[in-house]
Design a protein around this motif. Structure first.
Motif, PDB file in Angstrom:
ATOM      1  N   ASN A  77       0.791  -1.228   0.000  1.00 11.82           N
ATOM      2  CA  ASN A  77       0.000   0.000   0.000  1.00 11.82           C
ATOM      3  C   ASN A  77       0.825   1.281   0.000  1.00 11.82           C
ATOM      4  OD1 ASN A  77      -2.939  -0.969   0.369  1.00 11.82           O
ATOM      5  ND2 ASN A  77      -1.752  -2.178   1.825  1.00 11.82           N
ATOM      6  N   ARG A  78       2.088   1.205  -0.389  1.00  9.44           N
ATOM      7  CA  ARG A  78       2.948   2.395  -0.351  1.00  9.44           C
ATOM      8  C   ARG A  78       2.649   3.364  -1.492  1.00  9.44           C
ATOM      9  NH1 ARG A  78       7.325   2.219  -3.658  1.00  9.44           N
ATOM     10  NH2 ARG A  78       7.521   0.290  -4.814  1.00  9.44           N
ATOM     11  N   ASP A  79       1.894   2.930  -2.463  1.00  8.96           N
ATOM     12  CA  ASP A  79       1.408   3.774  -3.563  1.00  8.96           C
ATOM     13  C   ASP A  79       2.529   4.585  -4.221  1.00  8.96           C
ATOM     14  OD1 ASP A  79      -0.449   4.744  -5.315  1.00  8.96           O
ATOM     15  OD2 ASP A  79      -1.464   6.055  -3.886  1.00  8.96           O
ATOM     16  N   GLY A  80       3.652   3.917  -4.472  1.00  5.12           N
ATOM     17  CA  GLY A  80       4.764   4.560  -5.168  1.00  5.12           C
ATOM     18  C   GLY A  80       5.741   5.316  -4.285  1.00  5.12           C
ATOM     19  N   LEU A  81       5.438   5.464  -2.998  1.00  4.54           N
ATOM     20  CA  LEU A  81       6.356   6.174  -2.114  1.00  4.54           C
ATOM     21  C   LEU A  81       7.528   5.269  -1.736  1.00  4.54           C
ATOM     22  CD1 LEU A  81       3.882   7.984   0.324  1.00  4.54           C
ATOM     23  CD2 LEU A  81       4.898   8.833  -1.809  1.00  4.54           C
ATOM     24  N   ASN A  82       8.662   5.879  -1.455  1.00  3.09           N
ATOM     25  CA  ASN A  82       9.830   5.152  -0.978  1.00  3.09           C
ATOM     26  C   ASN A  82       9.792   5.130   0.540  1.00  3.09           C
ATOM     27  OD1 ASN A  82      10.949   4.793  -3.603  1.00  3.09           O
ATOM     28  ND2 ASN A  82      11.500   6.956  -3.556  1.00  3.09           N
ATOM     29  N   ILE A  83      10.084   3.953   1.104  1.00  6.87           N
ATOM     30  CA  ILE A  83      10.008   3.777   2.551  1.00  6.87           C
ATOM     31  C   ILE A  83      11.253   3.045   3.031  1.00  6.87           C
ATOM     32  CG2 ILE A  83       8.712   2.738   4.451  1.00  6.87           C
ATOM     33  CD1 ILE A  83       6.201   2.932   2.682  1.00  6.87           C
ATOM     34  N   LEU A  84      11.845   3.581   4.074  1.00  6.17           N
ATOM     35  CA  LEU A  84      12.962   2.930   4.768  1.00  6.17           C
ATOM     36  C   LEU A  84      12.423   2.350   6.067  1.00  6.17           C
ATOM     37  CD1 LEU A  84      15.981   2.413   5.575  1.00  6.17           C
ATOM     38  CD2 LEU A  84      15.980   4.747   6.459  1.00  6.17           C
ATOM     39  N   VAL A  85      12.673   1.063   6.303  1.00  3.54           N
ATOM     40  CA  VAL A  85      12.328   0.420   7.569  1.00  3.54           C
ATOM     41  C   VAL A  85      13.634  -0.036   8.187  1.00  3.54           C
ATOM     42  CG1 VAL A  85      11.063  -1.457   8.692  1.00  3.54           C
ATOM     43  CG2 VAL A  85      10.120  -0.380   6.632  1.00  3.54           C
ATOM     44  N   ASN A  99      21.434  -2.718   8.269  1.00  2.00           N
ATOM     45  CA  ASN A  99      20.290  -3.559   8.627  1.00  2.00           C
ATOM     46  C   ASN A  99      18.945  -2.979   8.193  1.00  2.00           C
ATOM     47  OD1 ASN A  99      22.043  -5.410   9.831  1.00  2.00           O
ATOM     48  ND2 ASN A  99      22.042  -4.261  11.739  1.00  2.00           N
ATOM     49  N   ALA A 100      18.963  -2.149   7.186  1.00  2.00           N
ATOM     50  CA  ALA A 100      17.746  -1.488   6.715  1.00  2.00           C
ATOM     51  C   ALA A 100      17.046  -2.300   5.628  1.00  2.00           C
ATOM     52  CB  ALA A 100      18.099  -0.106   6.176  1.00  2.00           C
ATOM     53  N   LEU A 101      15.751  -2.093   5.542  1.00  2.00           N
ATOM     54  CA  LEU A 101      14.900  -2.682   4.509  1.00  2.00           C
ATOM     55  C   LEU A 101      14.293  -1.534   3.723  1.00  2.00           C
ATOM     56  CD1 LEU A 101      13.043  -4.991   3.332  1.00  2.00           C
ATOM     57  CD2 LEU A 101      11.519  -4.503   5.253  1.00  2.00           C
ATOM     58  N   TRP A 102      14.406  -1.594   2.403  1.00  2.00           N
ATOM     59  CA  TRP A 102      13.844  -0.536   1.550  1.00  2.00           C
ATOM     60  C   TRP A 102      12.639  -1.051   0.784  1.00  2.00           C
ATOM     61  CZ3 TRP A 102      14.986   4.546   1.372  1.00  2.00           C
ATOM     62  CH2 TRP A 102      16.154   4.955   2.025  1.00  2.00           C
TER      63      TRP A 102
END
Length: 120
Positions: A77-85, A99-102
């Motif tokens: 559901n990120r709708d094209g946005l970039n997200i760093l977890v 240790n990041a997830l993109w």
């Protein structure tokens, strides 16, 4: 021999949801849905780069128990946005750099800001 790191050192996770002027409304809609669906602590809107983050974003903080619910939802559901977890441990640099997830495009973080920083 490499010694495994115990995931119990993770106190929480952060999801950084990046946006620009054109995608701010999308980010706002996703933020509202996150607040409604999940047990999270929302960070404030950051309208300019801050810390290691190269563009506008807001942070979503959540406990390890919420990871399996929120991360798959963000994937779909990120709708094209970039997200760093990333996990929150005692090493902010490693949390963000190793240790990041993109989700989406991997942005170039300003990691020099974190090199000697320890989160706590």
């Amino acid at each position: 021999m490499v010694v495994a790191i115990d995931p119990a050192i993770i106190s929480c996770y952060h999801a950084h949801i990046y946006y620009d002027d054109a995608s701010r409304d999308t980010a706002a809609r996703i933020r509202e849905e996150i607040e409604r669906k999940f047990k999270v602590e929302m960070g404030r809107w950051r309208e300019a780069p801050v810390g290691p983050h190269p563009q506008s974003m807001y942070q979503v903080k959540f406990d390890p128990e919420e990871f399996a619910r929120i991360v798959p939802w963000l994937m779909l559901n990120r709708d094209g946005l970039n997200i760093l977890v990333h996990p929150e441990t005692t090493d902010a640099y490693t949390d963000h750099a190793v240790n990041a997830l993109w989700l989406g495009e991997k942005l170039k973080l300003r990691l020099d800001v974190l090199r000697n920083l320890k989160s706590g």
